[in-house]
Motif scaffolding. Structure first.
Motif, PDB file in Angstrom:
ATOM      1  N   LYS A 104       0.841  -1.189   0.000  1.00 13.40           N
ATOM      2  CA  LYS A 104       0.000   0.000   0.000  1.00 13.40           C
ATOM      3  C   LYS A 104       0.880   1.245   0.000  1.00 13.40           C
ATOM      4  O   LYS A 104       1.956   1.253   0.608  1.00 13.40           O
ATOM      5  N   LEU A 159       1.748   4.697   1.388  1.00  7.91           N
ATOM      6  CA  LEU A 159       1.513   5.420   2.639  1.00  7.91           C
ATOM      7  C   LEU A 159       2.157   6.798   2.527  1.00  7.91           C
ATOM      8  O   LEU A 159       3.365   6.905   2.269  1.00  7.91           O
ATOM      9  N   VAL A 217       3.144   4.935  12.087  1.00 12.06           N
ATOM     10  CA  VAL A 217       1.965   4.822  11.227  1.00 12.06           C
ATOM     11  C   VAL A 217       0.737   5.008  12.105  1.00 12.06           C
ATOM     12  O   VAL A 217       0.524   4.254  13.060  1.00 12.06           O
ATOM     13  N   GLU A 240      -3.513   5.827  12.500  1.00 15.67           N
ATOM     14  CA  GLU A 240      -4.832   5.647  11.886  1.00 15.67           C
ATOM     15  C   GLU A 240      -5.798   6.614  12.557  1.00 15.67           C
ATOM     16  O   GLU A 240      -5.758   6.794  13.774  1.00 15.67           O
ATOM     17  N   GLU A 243      -4.859   6.338   6.997  1.00 11.46           N
ATOM     18  CA  GLU A 243      -3.573   5.941   7.556  1.00 11.46           C
ATOM     19  C   GLU A 243      -2.534   6.911   7.034  1.00 11.46           C
ATOM     20  O   GLU A 243      -2.525   7.255   5.851  1.00 11.46           O
TER      21      GLU A 243
END
Length: 147
Positions: free
Chosen positions: A52, A54, A78, A80, A89
């Motif tokens: 993914k 980020l 990281v 959320e 995120e």
């Protein structure tokens, strides 16, 4: 019995901050960060996190703290959060991660008048541990607002 909440503490320059552990998904070393053309200055770039993309934010700029060179202690936290009914995120580039602390609700102090040093909407509370003040971030305001 008093309810305990957990916070991850980390450094930005000489200042210590904390994020509610409920918002922390991962702590990563700093991989190659790909710059994103024409992005705002506080967006450091993007990384590949398990397939993914980020986005990585440099929170130093939000607090007018001089950005530090990336060292072996630098990390990407990281986080959320919910934003406009979506789960978002985001990676925050920090100078080092310290530890997880557990505190009671009574130990969360209201944010002081921060004057012009820090924008008060970015600080949710303050924790005083052994005369060391740790600023608890309002994750949503820090990472979803413009300057």
């Amino acid at each position: 019995m008093k309810k305990l909440s957990s916070y991850l503490t980390f450094q930005l320059g000489k200042e210590k901050f904390a994020a509610n552990i409920a918002n922390v998904l991962h702590i990563l070393g700093v991989p190659q960060i790909t710059e994103l053309p024409n992005s705002p200055a506080h967006i450091k770039g993007a990384i590949n996190l398990r397939g993914k993309v980020l986005t990585v934010i440099d929170p130093h700029m939000k607090f007018e703290i001089e950005s530090q060179e990336i060292t072996k202690n630098s990390c990407i936290v990281v986080l959320e959060m919910e934003y406009e009914s979506d789960r978002l995120e985001i990676g925050a580039l920090v100078d080092s991660v310290d530890k997880v602390i557990e505190i009671t609700e009574n130990e969360l102090l209201p944010p002081p008048d921060l004057g012009t040093k820090f924008k008060s909407e970015y600080i949710e509370n303050v924790i005083n541990i052994n005369d060391e003040f740790i600023m608890v971030l309002n994750i949503k305001n820090v990472f979803t607002s413009e300057y």
